[in-house]
Design a protein around this motif. Structure first.
Motif, PDB file in Angstrom:
ATOM      1  N   TYR A 103       0.792  -1.235   0.000  1.00  0.00           N
ATOM      2  CA  TYR A 103       0.000   0.000   0.000  1.00  0.00           C
ATOM      3  C   TYR A 103       0.827   1.290   0.000  1.00  0.00           C
ATOM      4  O   TYR A 103       0.263   2.380  -0.115  1.00  0.00           O
ATOM      5  CB  TYR A 103      -0.942   0.014   1.211  1.00  0.00           C
ATOM      6  CG  TYR A 103      -1.687  -1.282   1.397  1.00  0.00           C
ATOM      7  CD1 TYR A 103      -2.616  -1.719   0.455  1.00  0.00           C
ATOM      8  CD2 TYR A 103      -1.444  -2.097   2.506  1.00  0.00           C
ATOM      9  CE1 TYR A 103      -3.288  -2.923   0.607  1.00  0.00           C
ATOM     10  CE2 TYR A 103      -2.107  -3.303   2.662  1.00  0.00           C
ATOM     11  CZ  TYR A 103      -3.026  -3.714   1.718  1.00  0.00           C
ATOM     12  OH  TYR A 103      -3.677  -4.903   1.868  1.00  0.00           O
ATOM     13  N   GLY A 104       2.155   1.157   0.160  1.00  0.00           N
ATOM     14  CA  GLY A 104       3.015   2.337   0.153  1.00  0.00           C
ATOM     15  C   GLY A 104       2.835   3.239   1.360  1.00  0.00           C
ATOM     16  O   GLY A 104       3.130   4.434   1.303  1.00  0.00           O
ATOM     17  N   ASN A 105       2.367   2.670   2.497  1.00  0.00           N
ATOM     18  CA  ASN A 105       2.105   3.510   3.670  1.00  0.00           C
ATOM     19  C   ASN A 105       2.629   2.892   4.962  1.00  0.00           C
ATOM     20  O   ASN A 105       2.010   3.013   6.019  1.00  0.00           O
ATOM     21  CB  ASN A 105       0.595   3.764   3.792  1.00  0.00           C
ATOM     22  CG  ASN A 105      -0.205   2.493   4.053  1.00  0.00           C
ATOM     23  OD1 ASN A 105       0.305   1.384   3.938  1.00  0.00           O
ATOM     24  ND2 ASN A 105      -1.464   2.656   4.407  1.00  0.00           N
ATOM     25  N   GLY A 106       3.772   2.230   4.904  1.00  0.00           N
ATOM     26  CA  GLY A 106       4.274   1.493   6.058  1.00  0.00           C
ATOM     27  C   GLY A 106       4.787   2.340   7.201  1.00  0.00           C
ATOM     28  O   GLY A 106       4.697   1.930   8.362  1.00  0.00           O
ATOM     29  N   LYS A 107       5.292   3.516   6.929  1.00  0.00           N
ATOM     30  CA  LYS A 107       5.895   4.326   7.991  1.00  0.00           C
ATOM     31  C   LYS A 107       4.843   4.743   9.012  1.00  0.00           C
ATOM     32  O   LYS A 107       3.873   5.417   8.685  1.00  0.00           O
ATOM     33  CB  LYS A 107       6.567   5.565   7.392  1.00  0.00           C
ATOM     34  CG  LYS A 107       7.334   6.360   8.407  1.00  0.00           C
ATOM     35  CD  LYS A 107       8.093   7.491   7.778  1.00  0.00           C
ATOM     36  CE  LYS A 107       8.885   8.224   8.855  1.00  0.00           C
ATOM     37  NZ  LYS A 107       9.615   9.349   8.303  1.00  0.00           N
ATOM     38  N   GLY A 108       5.046   4.294  10.240  1.00  0.00           N
ATOM     39  CA  GLY A 108       4.159   4.671  11.330  1.00  0.00           C
ATOM     40  C   GLY A 108       2.817   3.969  11.357  1.00  0.00           C
ATOM     41  O   GLY A 108       1.976   4.274  12.208  1.00  0.00           O
ATOM     42  N   HIS A 109       2.595   3.020  10.455  1.00  0.00           N
ATOM     43  CA  HIS A 109       1.301   2.326  10.419  1.00  0.00           C
ATOM     44  C   HIS A 109       1.190   1.364  11.602  1.00  0.00           C
ATOM     45  O   HIS A 109       2.103   0.597  11.867  1.00  0.00           O
ATOM     46  CB  HIS A 109       1.166   1.540   9.112  1.00  0.00           C
ATOM     47  CG  HIS A 109      -0.233   1.168   8.754  1.00  0.00           C
ATOM     48  ND1 HIS A 109      -1.013   0.338   9.531  1.00  0.00           N
ATOM     49  CD2 HIS A 109      -1.014   1.526   7.701  1.00  0.00           C
ATOM     50  CE1 HIS A 109      -2.198   0.181   8.977  1.00  0.00           C
ATOM     51  NE2 HIS A 109      -2.234   0.905   7.856  1.00  0.00           N
ATOM     52  N   CYS A 168      -1.265 -13.525  23.493  1.00  0.00           N
ATOM     53  CA  CYS A 168      -1.470 -12.163  23.019  1.00  0.00           C
ATOM     54  C   CYS A 168      -2.450 -12.214  21.857  1.00  0.00           C
ATOM     55  O   CYS A 168      -2.292 -13.019  20.935  1.00  0.00           O
ATOM     56  CB  CYS A 168      -0.170 -11.494  22.596  1.00  0.00           C
ATOM     57  SG  CYS A 168      -0.417  -9.734  22.258  1.00  0.00           S
ATOM     58  N   VAL A 169      -3.465 -11.367  21.925  1.00  0.00           N
ATOM     59  CA  VAL A 169      -4.457 -11.250  20.865  1.00  0.00           C
ATOM     60  C   VAL A 169      -4.414  -9.811  20.366  1.00  0.00           C
ATOM     61  O   VAL A 169      -4.540  -8.867  21.145  1.00  0.00           O
ATOM     62  CB  VAL A 169      -5.874 -11.587  21.368  1.00  0.00           C
ATOM     63  CG1 VAL A 169      -6.893 -11.426  20.242  1.00  0.00           C
ATOM     64  CG2 VAL A 169      -5.923 -12.996  21.948  1.00  0.00           C
ATOM     65  N   ALA A 170      -4.215  -9.660  19.058  1.00  0.00           N
ATOM     66  CA  ALA A 170      -4.177  -8.326  18.447  1.00  0.00           C
ATOM     67  C   ALA A 170      -5.356  -8.182  17.495  1.00  0.00           C
ATOM     68  O   ALA A 170      -5.624  -9.068  16.689  1.00  0.00           O
ATOM     69  CB  ALA A 170      -2.861  -8.114  17.700  1.00  0.00           C
ATOM     70  N   ALA A 171      -6.058  -7.060  17.604  1.00  0.00           N
ATOM     71  CA  ALA A 171      -7.108  -6.722  16.642  1.00  0.00           C
ATOM     72  C   ALA A 171      -6.398  -6.185  15.410  1.00  0.00           C
ATOM     73  O   ALA A 171      -5.777  -5.120  15.444  1.00  0.00           O
ATOM     74  CB  ALA A 171      -8.063  -5.687  17.219  1.00  0.00           C
ATOM     75  N   CYS A 172      -6.437  -6.936  14.324  1.00  0.00           N
ATOM     76  CA  CYS A 172      -5.628  -6.644  13.137  1.00  0.00           C
ATOM     77  C   CYS A 172      -5.850  -5.221  12.628  1.00  0.00           C
ATOM     78  O   CYS A 172      -6.956  -4.689  12.666  1.00  0.00           O
ATOM     79  CB  CYS A 172      -5.930  -7.669  12.052  1.00  0.00           C
ATOM     80  SG  CYS A 172      -4.877  -7.490  10.602  1.00  0.00           S
ATOM     81  N   SER A 173      -4.768  -4.629  12.126  1.00  0.00           N
ATOM     82  CA  SER A 173      -4.727  -3.211  11.746  1.00  0.00           C
ATOM     83  C   SER A 173      -4.940  -2.946  10.266  1.00  0.00           C
ATOM     84  O   SER A 173      -4.811  -1.805   9.822  1.00  0.00           O
ATOM     85  CB  SER A 173      -3.362  -2.628  12.150  1.00  0.00           C
ATOM     86  OG  SER A 173      -3.106  -2.837  13.514  1.00  0.00           O
ATOM     87  N   VAL A 174      -5.240  -3.967   9.461  1.00  0.00           N
ATOM     88  CA  VAL A 174      -5.375  -3.781   8.015  1.00  0.00           C
ATOM     89  C   VAL A 174      -6.766  -3.245   7.672  1.00  0.00           C
ATOM     90  O   VAL A 174      -7.762  -3.949   7.798  1.00  0.00           O
ATOM     91  CB  VAL A 174      -5.123  -5.096   7.241  1.00  0.00           C
ATOM     92  CG1 VAL A 174      -5.305  -4.876   5.747  1.00  0.00           C
ATOM     93  CG2 VAL A 174      -3.740  -5.649   7.532  1.00  0.00           C
ATOM     94  N   SER A 175      -6.815  -1.985   7.246  1.00  0.00           N
ATOM     95  CA  SER A 175      -8.082  -1.416   6.765  1.00  0.00           C
ATOM     96  C   SER A 175      -8.022  -1.176   5.255  1.00  0.00           C
ATOM     97  O   SER A 175      -9.008  -0.754   4.658  1.00  0.00           O
ATOM     98  CB  SER A 175      -8.381  -0.099   7.483  1.00  0.00           C
ATOM     99  OG  SER A 175      -7.352   0.843   7.231  1.00  0.00           O
ATOM    100  N   GLU A 176      -6.884  -1.476   4.655  1.00  0.00           N
ATOM    101  CA  GLU A 176      -6.664  -1.178   3.242  1.00  0.00           C
ATOM    102  C   GLU A 176      -7.173  -2.257   2.297  1.00  0.00           C
ATOM    103  O   GLU A 176      -7.125  -2.090   1.081  1.00  0.00           O
ATOM    104  CB  GLU A 176      -5.153  -0.971   2.970  1.00  0.00           C
ATOM    105  CG  GLU A 176      -4.563   0.264   3.612  1.00  0.00           C
ATOM    106  CD  GLU A 176      -4.149   0.074   5.058  1.00  0.00           C
ATOM    107  OE1 GLU A 176      -3.514   0.984   5.605  1.00  0.00           O
ATOM    108  OE2 GLU A 176      -4.462  -0.987   5.659  1.00  0.00           O
ATOM    109  N   SER A 177      -7.606  -3.397   2.840  1.00  0.00           N
ATOM    110  CA  SER A 177      -8.036  -4.501   1.980  1.00  0.00           C
ATOM    111  C   SER A 177      -9.260  -5.182   2.586  1.00  0.00           C
ATOM    112  O   SER A 177      -9.787  -4.753   3.616  1.00  0.00           O
ATOM    113  CB  SER A 177      -6.903  -5.515   1.807  1.00  0.00           C
ATOM    114  OG  SER A 177      -6.763  -6.310   2.976  1.00  0.00           O
TER     115      SER A 177
END
Length: 193
Positions: A103-109, A168-177
């Motif tokens: 997505y070209g937006n990795g910095k700070g994501h 550890c359970v993480a609520a996934c951060s992918v909103s781009e797909s």
């Protein structure tokens, strides 16, 4: 005794469990992936392995009755109940490099690798969790495609700990797909004796 936790959107929660306790992960709003990772209490060198789980179950899918294994081929969890039946064992945690690549937006994501490492106080270079509720289509030619989760609001999966573990359970951060239905929401975690 029952303990309840919330992994807010794009964050993670760490929970200590003893053998025999159950953890229920709840997709509160529907269509949200939860990255699920664990390590044996007191031994960060023994941890959940999706690859060993695939090997031991001889399947790319999880169902009630299946076991989730450690990297040392020991049982960590048994799937006790599952409302959804669609989970991913293939993808590693999302991370800045993945966001940059696709997505070209990795910095700070925000990302699951950082969230799980922060929860555990570690710095693992890669984590291959069980991606609860993630819907990965596996085609006969070997290609894969991530589709929207089929989980609905309130759907859950319950796992019984077969060892003392730190989860550890993480609520996934992918909103781009389609991974999280193009939005990020919270995940509920309930640990019971």
């Amino acid at each position: 005794m029952t303990r309840e936790f919330t992994a807010a959107p794009c964050s993670g929660v760490s929970v200590q469990m003893t053998k025999g306790q159950t953890v229920t992960v709840i997709d509160r709003e529907g269509g949200q992936v939860a990255d699920f990772f664990a390590e044996v209490s007191g031994n960060a060198d023994e941890f959940l392995s999706s690859g060993v789980t695939i090997d031991c179950n001889a399947s790319l899918r999880l169902k009630a009755g299946d076991i989730i294994y450690s990297n040392l081929y020991r049982p960590l969890f048994t799937v006790v109940a599952d409302d959804v039946g669609v989970h991913d064992l293939l993808h590693p945690c999302c991370r800045p490099e993945m966001y940059e690549f696709f997505y070209g937006n990795g910095k700070g994501h925000p990302n699951c690798l950082a969230n799980i490492n922060a929860c555990l106080g570690e710095s693992r270079p890669i984590i291959r969790p069980v991606n609860l509720f993630m819907n990965t289509e596996i085609n006969s030619d070997g290609s894969i495609k991530v589709l929207p989760p089929v989980s609905k609001a309130g759907d859950k999966i319950t796992l019984r700990a077969e060892a003392d573990v730190r989860v550890c359970v993480a609520a996934c951060s992918v909103s781009e797909s389609d991974c999280n239905s193009r939005r990020c929401t919270s995940v509920g975690i309930v640990v019971s004796d």
